[in-house]
Design an enzyme around this catalytic site. Sequence first.
Site, PDB file in Angstrom:
ATOM      1  N   HIS A   1       0.824  -1.209   0.000  1.00 39.41           N
ATOM      2  CA  HIS A   1       0.000   0.000   0.000  1.00 39.41           C
ATOM      3  C   HIS A   1       0.855   1.255   0.000  1.00 39.41           C
ATOM      4  O   HIS A   1       0.351   2.353   0.230  1.00 39.41           O
ATOM      5  CB  HIS A   1      -0.946   0.008   1.206  1.00 39.41           C
ATOM      6  CG  HIS A   1      -1.706  -1.270   1.357  1.00 39.41           C
ATOM      7  ND1 HIS A   1      -1.281  -2.282   2.184  1.00 39.41           N
ATOM      8  CD2 HIS A   1      -2.829  -1.705   0.747  1.00 39.41           C
ATOM      9  CE1 HIS A   1      -2.126  -3.300   2.097  1.00 39.41           C
ATOM     10  NE2 HIS A   1      -3.064  -2.981   1.226  1.00 39.41           N
ATOM     11  N   GLY A   2       2.154   1.077  -0.208  1.00 33.88           N
ATOM     12  CA  GLY A   2       3.022   2.233  -0.392  1.00 33.88           C
ATOM     13  C   GLY A   2       3.513   2.902   0.875  1.00 33.88           C
ATOM     14  O   GLY A   2       3.434   4.136   0.994  1.00 33.88           O
TER      15      GLY A   2
END
Length: 239
Positions: free
Chosen positions: A204-205
């Site tokens: 999800h970064g």
Amino acid sequence: MASLTSTSRTLLRALPRTSLSSLPVRALSTSSSKCGPGAADTSSFDSPFRGFGGSKTAKIPDFSHYKSNKSQTSNQMFQYFMVGTMGALTAAGAKNTVQDFLVNMSASADVLAMAKVEVDLSAIPEGKNVIIKWRGKPVFIRHRTPDEIKEAESVKVESLRDPQKDEDRVKKPEWLVMIGVCTHLGCVPIGEAGDFGGWFCPCHGSHYDISGRIRKGPAPLNLEIPEYDFPEETSLVIG
Ligand code: FES
């Protein structure tokens, strides 16, 4: 049937009252015809509950044969000895049972061996990462360069999402040891990646810096630091 009933009624009415009274009448009773003290004496049944209070049928056993002839003090000492001995035996049995149960429940030798992992640090060159497995989780070991140490120490702690000084995350500045599990949803971040030169979680970064602190993305906390120690200069023990 109805005619038979009416005929019997007619016959009864025809009889004079005197003749009815002179008829022999036998009363029925559900009670025994033999009752009372006299009857009890003649019974052949020796009930243990009957005859208390002077009845001849009472049979009280004679226990004098079993009675102790010793003094009361001697009897009490024997009783105390028996109670104490039984108590000690019960306590010893209970202790052994609990001890066996706890020994059975504790971790076996191979599991304890897995609880600690020793790493030879001389095999990790400066500026390189190594990932080892400890208790089923990946552990990142980073041999940091002087520039990386300086960069990690220069970050303003107040600006961090999970404020933590670099010196609070390491025992030796050149060695960074962390559990490699993203604090967002548990992915394993990639080393030497991301916007801050540390680790990047592609799920999800989330971006972590060179001290493993969260700098960007959805992860709420810094990468976790496990229990570890340096028993020797080039040796690291995790766990
Ligand atoms: S699990 Fe790492 S960012 Fe979601």
